[in-house]
Every structure is written in C-alpha cells, then in structure tokens.
Design an enzyme around this catalytic site. Structure first.
Site, PDB file in Angstrom:
ATOM      1  N   MET A   1      18.357 -26.226 -46.451  1.00 43.42           N
ATOM      2  CA  MET A   1      17.826 -26.250 -47.811  1.00 43.42           C
ATOM      3  C   MET A   1      18.862 -26.787 -48.808  1.00 43.42           C
ATOM      4  O   MET A   1      18.562 -27.643 -49.629  1.00 43.42           O
ATOM      5  CB  MET A   1      17.375 -24.852 -48.237  1.00 43.42           C
ATOM      6  CG  MET A   1      16.689 -24.857 -49.594  1.00 43.42           C
ATOM      7  SD  MET A   1      16.364 -23.215 -50.224  1.00 43.42           S
ATOM      8  CE  MET A   1      15.029 -22.686 -49.178  1.00 43.42           C
TER       9      MET A   1
ATOM     10  N   ARG B   1      -8.425 -46.486 -58.217  1.00 40.99           N
ATOM     11  CA  ARG B   1      -7.670 -45.291 -58.612  1.00 40.99           C
ATOM     12  C   ARG B   1      -8.167 -44.879 -59.992  1.00 40.99           C
ATOM     13  O   ARG B   1      -8.863 -43.913 -60.142  1.00 40.99           O
ATOM     14  CB  ARG B   1      -6.168 -45.611 -58.604  1.00 40.99           C
ATOM     15  CG  ARG B   1      -5.278 -44.432 -58.852  1.00 40.99           C
ATOM     16  CD  ARG B   1      -3.814 -44.744 -58.571  1.00 40.99           C
ATOM     17  NE  ARG B   1      -3.206 -45.580 -59.588  1.00 40.99           N
ATOM     18  CZ  ARG B   1      -1.914 -45.919 -59.604  1.00 40.99           C
ATOM     19  NH1 ARG B   1      -1.104 -45.514 -58.631  1.00 40.99           N
ATOM     20  NH2 ARG B   1      -1.427 -46.667 -60.554  1.00 40.99           N
TER      21      ARG B   1
ATOM     22  N   LYS C   1       8.188 -44.067 -65.978  1.00 37.88           N
ATOM     23  CA  LYS C   1       7.494 -42.836 -65.569  1.00 37.88           C
ATOM     24  C   LYS C   1       8.334 -42.070 -64.550  1.00 37.88           C
ATOM     25  O   LYS C   1       9.269 -42.629 -63.967  1.00 37.88           O
ATOM     26  CB  LYS C   1       6.131 -43.198 -64.981  1.00 37.88           C
ATOM     27  CG  LYS C   1       6.227 -44.102 -63.764  1.00 37.88           C
ATOM     28  CD  LYS C   1       4.885 -44.711 -63.414  1.00 37.88           C
ATOM     29  CE  LYS C   1       5.012 -45.505 -62.127  1.00 37.88           C
ATOM     30  NZ  LYS C   1       3.877 -46.395 -61.914  1.00 37.88           N
TER      31      LYS C   1
ATOM     32  N   TYR D   1      20.768 -24.730 -37.741  1.00 39.40           N
ATOM     33  CA  TYR D   1      19.584 -24.002 -37.313  1.00 39.40           C
ATOM     34  C   TYR D   1      19.010 -24.585 -36.019  1.00 39.40           C
ATOM     35  O   TYR D   1      18.952 -25.810 -35.860  1.00 39.40           O
ATOM     36  CB  TYR D   1      18.487 -24.113 -38.375  1.00 39.40           C
ATOM     37  CG  TYR D   1      18.730 -23.276 -39.603  1.00 39.40           C
ATOM     38  CD1 TYR D   1      18.845 -21.883 -39.526  1.00 39.40           C
ATOM     39  CD2 TYR D   1      18.827 -23.883 -40.851  1.00 39.40           C
ATOM     40  CE1 TYR D   1      19.060 -21.129 -40.659  1.00 39.40           C
ATOM     41  CE2 TYR D   1      19.034 -23.125 -41.996  1.00 39.40           C
ATOM     42  CZ  TYR D   1      19.151 -21.745 -41.893  1.00 39.40           C
ATOM     43  OH  TYR D   1      19.349 -21.008 -43.009  1.00 39.40           O
TER      44      TYR D   1
END
Ligand code: PLP
Length: 815
Positions: free
Chosen positions: A759, A582, A484, A710
């Site tokens: 980023m 769940r 998965k 930053y």
C-alpha cells in the site's frame, strides 16, 4: 551594467526608428514577466522556432518599457516606443554581450563539458570568493541566451569572472566563445550526455574545445582525445589518476564513509587532500577545482581548508510546501545580486498567494559599495511589490532607512527565536542567503513534514510542449488547453497560470468545481466546463465559467436559470455526438436544438464542438473521417439556421497530429501538453514534464532462499541487496507494476521491483547498484517513461498520470 543607447546602434549596425528618449540602458531583458522591466530596460524580442516574444511588446509598452530590439515593429506600435530593427534578435543580444565583455580585461574562467559544469562553477566561486570579486553565471545560465545575459551583468568592481558554456550541437560554441572570451579554460567530464546533436565523440570534443581558442591555459582530465584539439600556443594543466605525466597526478584514492582521501603530485611536491564526498563524479569535480587552485598558486594548506567546506549544490529553484499553508522557495546557498534578481522573478511567477515575503542575508562579493549595493536591492524589493522583507546579517541592516517597514535580525539564530511572533501564514516566502548563514535551518523550520515522495513538474517542458503543438497548427487556429483532472495529475493552477502567460485562448476542465478553483485563484482566461451538472449552473454563472451543453434537458435547465438572472449573451458551448456516443446532441435532436435557440438572446453559442473516438489509431481513419463529415454537416446546419459564426473544434492531441485538415477554428490540447504522444516519432520532440521521485528508506541484504514482501512472491536465488522505497499503490503505483514487471531508477540504473507493490511501500533489487539509504529514486520520468509503464501495464499514459494520489506533493520548477 550601463550601455549608452546611441552606441548600441553602432554595435548592432542598425538605426533607432526615432530619437530614443533617455541616454542609458541599465537593464537587458528577454522575459516579459520580469518586474524589473522599466524605462531603462532594453528588451530583446527573441523569436524561437515555436514562440515569438513580439506578442508581448504591447503589454510591455503599457508597463513603461521604451526600448526594444525587434525583427519588425508590430502594427500600431511604431509611434509608441523606440525600436531597433535587426535580422535576428538573438544574434543582436549576443553581439551586445560580446561588445560589453570586451570592455573588461580581468581574468575570465570559461567552463564547459558534458557534466559538472554548474557544480564546478559554483564550487570555484565558493573557493575563490575570499580573494576575488567574482561575477559568475547565475544557476545554469549556459545557453545561447543565458551566456549573454550572464556576461551583461559584469560591472567595474569585478575582478574575476566564471561563466559556463553549454552546447548541444555544432557551431554553437563559436558564438559563446566570442561572448565569454575566457582566459582560463576548464573542461569538466566529457561523458555521453547530450550526444544527439553530434555525429560522434570526436565532433563533440572538437566543438567544445573551441571555447578555449584564445585561452591562456586549459585545465582538463588528461585524455588524448582532448589533447589533440588543444592549440600549441595554449598552456595546459591536466590531471589524471593513471598517467604520471599529467601536471596533477593523483596517485592514491581511498574512501571512508563520508570522505575521499587523495594524494597528488604537482610540480614535484606530494600533498594529500581530504574531499568531503565519496561519489566518483563529485571527486572528479573537486580535482578539477583543485587544479584551478594550483594554477592560481594556492598552497596545499589553504586548498585543504577551503575544499573541506564544499557542499552539494542545489541546481534549481523549487517551490516547497511550508507550514501554515505557506509556499517556500529555497535558495539557501547563494546571495549574490545577480541570482537575487532571478529568484525575485521566480517569486513573481508564483501566484499561490497574494502575499510575498523575502528573507535575505547579507550579500557578499557584489563588487559594489554597501551603499550602492543595498540601494539596488531596495529598488528590486520595491519594484517587485514584496509584502514583507526580513534582512539577516550586519551589512544588510543598511536597508533600514531605505525599506522602513523591513525587519532585521543580526543572525539566523535570532531570527529563528522570533519565528513564532512573525506569524507566517498563506504567503510565498523566498529564503535566500549566503552559505555561511546556514539558511537551511530556516528552510527546515518552515518545511512541512511530509513523506519524501514528490512529483516534480518541469514548467519549462510544458512551455516547450505547448509551443511545439502551437507550431503545428495554423497561426489563426485558437488553442484550448485541457487542464481537467488537476492538469492530468500535474497541478491545475500552476499549469493554468503558465498557459495564461503563453496566451492560450481557452482552458477546459471536466467539472464546475475545477473551474471555480481556477477562477478564485485568479485565472482570467475563459474556461469551458465539459461536464456541468445542472445543480452547478448557478455557480457556473456566478464565476463566469462557460458550460458545455450536450442535451435539450441541460439546455432548458440552463436557460431557465439564465432567464431568471436576466442574462444576455451568456457564452455556452454546444457539444455534438458524432460517434463517440458519450455526451452530445445527436443528429435527430438538431431541429429541436435549433428551435430552442432561435431568437433566444440570454445565451450565445460561443462554440460548437465534438470529440473523436479514434484520432490516435490510424486503423480507424475512416471512422474519424465519418465523424468529421458529420460534424461539418451538423455544425453547418446550426450555423446557417441560427445565423451564427461560433468557434468550431473537434481535435484533441492526436487529432492535431493526425488530422490537421480538421483543425477548424480551435483545437483542444490535452495529453501532449504533459509530454506524451501516441506517435513515437512525435514523442521525440516532446519534453518530459513529470518526474515521480522518492528516496531509499532502508537497505538490507538477504540470502539465497529468503523471500521479499507479502505472499513471499519473490524468492532470492542469490545473495541480494534489497532497498525499500516509501511509495505504494495508495500513491497510485499499480500493484501489477511489481513482481518483476516494473523497475525504478537509482543512480541511473534499473532496479527491478521485487514481490508485490504494498500500500505505501515497494521493494527493489539494488544488488548491482552502489547506493545508500536516503538516495534519490525515480519512479517514472525519463526512465521508465509513463508511456513504457502504460504499455507494460496494458493501460494508457492518461491513467498513470491521473492516478498519482493527491497525497504526493507536487513541486514545480523552471530550468
Ligand atoms: C480530455 C479531452 C480532450 C483532450 O484529449 P487529449 O487526448 O488528452 O489531447 C479534448 N476534448 C475533450 C472533450 C476531452 O474530454
């Protein structure tokens, strides 16, 4: 190679189970996937601690293989093929190789050491190839299995061999020595790699030196730890930067930007040499090669002209993304026959595209006449079902008559001029050529231009980890592999394909679309969908996926569609909630579940499962036991009242390790496959699968008091060298990994991350590291490990792995 089938009996001291058909063997195989397996193949069914090739024999007989060396004849196959039964099939392979080696008397160079073996072997091949027909180990085939396979590729036309021997513990070299029987021995750098298998440095050196037991000469960097293991009868050629008594004394070493100049003395003559590398390891490997050339009596001028042309070696085959949705296998620096076979096997193992293309240059130094050589090449191309073949060079056009549909170009330039017209699209392309053809230009023309960050996935490590967990469970317990979330971030399809080869019983995915893409790509294994949405039921049925059903609502919705489609015995999986809370049927819904399923023949309960909430935490042992007891009770009730015997399963990876008594009929392996265990003892047995890599974009020096990034969150308190790496939080690197918490690895050294992760970029401190722009950077892998990162970031390895963004290319390789 050519071995008489009857002689093999004598070498292995065993008898064929029946009179073998055919007389000779011209191919030895240990890989059931190789398409070169045919009626002249002798297949050795190797047995490892965690795997056993006997399971493939039936398939191989189906494919036409007739001759096998085995430890036992599997049931029902006795009358179907020729078997030689031996105690140990690996030893048998080694015996055959040693016997075969002894039929040849030309010089053989044996290379061992901790680092640099493959590079020295490849460079020597390059340096000596103008004068010899060389047989060498392909890639880094240097193991107990790789060495015999390499040696078995010798033929009558060769007049020099170069073989690599790698060992990881005592008693291994003795076996390799018998197979290689080197006349010239080379010891490369004896650093600290692979030391776990040895008590200490002395034991390691002693073991390695066994390769040179009967060598005429040994070449090595002068060192008294090594010298004491050289037998008095053996001649030596040592080299040194410091010891003037060494045969090759290097008295000067100067770097420029791109070169290293040295001055060396040999037999009283002083010469200079310009080496096209600047890093220490490469320079030392070149000096080792230099010593070999001196031993073979090359003059300083020839040596200079050849060493000048040395190039960096790509160590393994890799798949890259190419233009127009093509996949590229870049093997652009070698074109010998042996490595062609390996590359074609690798091409076969890539299933991304139906269409397979080979771009191949002239083949040099095969030791065969062009006619014989290219007949063999044609056979390989045909047996591997290559869709299109492109030959580049003069001699390869010999293939024109043998491969009528092939296309030929006289050189690389002419090919590149026709690139457009050839319409490459949706195909896997093997690009393989001798150095002189400069196929790197073809690779560059094909390569998709994306950024340099890649997640490298080691398929061998996945096999290893799979086999490790397989060995922990009972032979009768089935295995479902969880793929998965894109194979835990590592690549869904490629991993599914590999697991299919390993005969895993089931795959598990989270959502229907993941299963559909696996099925459409050609995966045949049954696939369970953990979280099927009602809207996906028609697609699930259409693609033969198997839904996990966890509620009455879901069951009724599925039954409705199944009845409309008049299905019969469609496999479903019943999930029970035993405490995870769940998904799943709770105890109080079991009666209704039974009532709904009773007498219904549209579906079949293929399995009953539940999921543990705390299998990784032994503090909660009692809760696990509570869940297991409840699972036992509820599943038994279902089985009794419905009179069915489905597969039952409850264990995930840490369940397999901690609660083996509850493995029932199947286990569900997830994170362990990808090389992560929550148990530090067990972790030692797993191999690292993913390495996230990038490169240095830019380096600068900043002064005390200047800041980085930053918010000026890093302030330099000394003059610092800063490197910028093009990977950031958009690629899945947590922002909190910055500001002194995390590090990356450059040249095997830790480079702390300075300031916040941006980023698309992050900055690291490389003040103490000798590095340059373009150098490789490891974000995670062997160091830091994903587990370490997770601990520091107060999360779990699962999150780190699955967070790596899909814009990061996945690159798959086998060792
Ligand atoms: C993900 C998952 C697994 C595998 O868990 P690991 O801890 O990664 O081994 C097993 N079963 C179910 C239901 C899962 O969702």
């Amino acid at each position: 190679m050519n071995l008489n089938i009857v002689n093999i009996e004598t070498v292995l001291n065993s008898k064929w189970n029946r009179n073998p058909t055919g007389k000779s063997i011209d191919n030895i195989s240990i890989d059931s996937r190789s398409l070169q397996n045919n009626d002249k193949t002798l297949f050795f069914a190797l047995v490892g601690t965690n795997h056993d090739a006997h399971i493939y024999l039936k398939d191989l007989i189906g494919k036409g293989v007739r001759n096998f060396v085995v430890t036992h004849i599997p049931d029902g196959l006795e009358s179907k093929a020729n078997f030689l039964v031996v105690k140990n099939t690996l030893e048998a392979l080694q015996q055959i190789a040693a016997h075969y080696r002894s039929l040849f008397s030309f010089p053989i160079i044996g290379v061992t050491g901790s680092n640099g073996k493959t590079i020295v072997k490849e460079w020597l091949n390059f340096l000596l190839s103008p004068d010899y027909n060389i047989i060498r180990s392909p890639k880094s085939y240097n193991s107990q299995v790789g060495v015999p396979l390499s040696v078995l590729a010798i033929n009558e036309k060769h007049n020099l061999g170069i073989f690599e021997a790698g060992i990881s513990t005592v008693s291994e070299m003795d076996k390799l020595e018998k197979i290689i029987q080197p006349t010239i021995g080379i010891l490369t750098n004896i650093g600290s790699a692979h030391d776990e298998g040895f008590k200490n440095l002395e034991e390691k050196v002693k073991e390695k030196m066994l390769l040179f037991k009967d060598s005429e000469v040994v070449i090595f960097q002068k060192n008294s730890d090594v010298e004491k293991f050289i037998l008095p009868k053996t001649k030596t050629i040592s080299w040194s930067f410091t010891d003037t008594t060494a045969a090759v004394f290097v008295s000067k070493k100067e770097h420029t930007h791109e070169h290293t100049g040295i001055e060396y003395t040999y037999k009283g003559n002083i010469s200079t040499l310009k080496i096209p590398f600047v890093d220490d390891a490469s320079v030392e490997n070149v000096i080792t090669c230099l010593s070999v050339l001196l031993h073979l009596e090359y003059d300083a001028k020839t040596i200079q002209s050849r060493i000048e042309l040395l190039y960096p070696i790509e160590m393994r085959l890799k798949v890259k993304k190419g233009i127009n949705n093509c996949s590229l296998i870049d093997d652009s620096y070698s074109s010998d026959f042996q490595s062609l076979k390996i590359a074609l096997d690798f091409l076969e193992s890539q299933k991304q595209h139906q269409k397979k293309t080979v771009v191949l240059s002239d083949i040099f130094q095969s030791g065969l006449s062009n006619e014989v050589l290219y007949s063999k090449v044609a056979e390989l191309i045909v047996s591997n079902n290559i869709s299109r073949f492109i030959g580049i060079g003069e001699t390869i056009s010999t293939l024109k008559t043998k491969l009528p549909n092939a296309i030929f170009f006289k050189d690389t330039n002419e090919f590149l001029l026709h690139l457009e017209q050839l319409n490459f699209e949706n195909e896997t392309i093997l690009i393989k050529g001798a150095r002189s053809f400069q196929f790197e230009e073809i690779v560059a023309a094909f390569a998709e231009k994306t950024h340099e960050t890649v997640l490298e996935i080691n398929l061998n490590a996945i096999s290893h980890n799979f086999n490790f967990f397989k060995s922990k469970i009972k032979a009768t317990t089935k295995m479902m592999a969880m793929v998965k979330a894109f194979g835990y971030g590592s690549g869904g399809f490629e991993i599914a394909k590999l697991l299919e080869h390993h005969k895993v019983d089931y795959l598990g995915v989270a959502f229907a679309d993941e299963g559909i893409s696996l099925k459409t790509a050609g995966i045949k294994l049954p696939i369970m969908v953990l979280n099927p949405e009602n809207t996906s039921f028609p697609a699930i049925i259409q693609h033969q996926l198997e839904p996990e059903i966890y509620s009455l609502k879901g069951l009724n919705a599925f039954l409705k569609i199944a009845e409309q489609k008049k299905l019969k015995d469609f496999p479903i999986h019943i999930k029970l909630d035993t405490g995870m809370h769940r998904l799943g049927f709770e105890a109080n819904t079991i009666d209704d579940l039974i009532a709904t399923l009773k007498g219904n023949s549209t579906v079949k309960v293929q399995s009953i499962l539940s999921h543990l909430a705390t299998s990784d935490d032994l503090q909660h042992k009692d809760f696990v036991q509570y869940q297991i007891n409840l699972f036992e009770k509820l599943s038994s009730q279902l089985m009794n009242e419905l009179e069915i015997t489905p597969i039952r399963h409850i264990l995930n990876t840490s369940g397999i390790s901690n609660f083996p008594q509850a493995q029932y009929d199947m286990v569900r392996l997830g994170i362990g496959l990808y090389g992560v265990s929550n148990d530090s003892e067990e972790q030692k047995y797993l191999e690292n699968v993913g390495t996230l890599k990038s490169i240095i974009s830019q380096i600068r020096t900043i002064q005390t008091g200047e800041s980085v990034g930053y918010g000026r969150r890093f302030m330099a308190n000394r003059e610092s060298k800063i490197a910028t790496i093009p990977i950031g939080y958009a690629d899945g690197i947590a922002r909190s990994w910055g500001n002194g918490v995390g590090f990356v690895t450059i040249k095997n050294k830790k480079a702390p991350i300075l300031g916040s992760v941006c980023m698309d970029m992050l900055m690291v401190d490389v003040t103490e590291i000798e590095c340059k722009e373009g150098d490789s950077v490891v974000i995670f892998g062997e160091s830091p490990t994903v587990t370490y990162m997770a601990e520091q970031l107060k999360t779990i390895p699962y999150e780190i792995l699955t967070s790596i963004s899909q814009r990061v290319k996945r690159v798959f390789y086998r060792e």
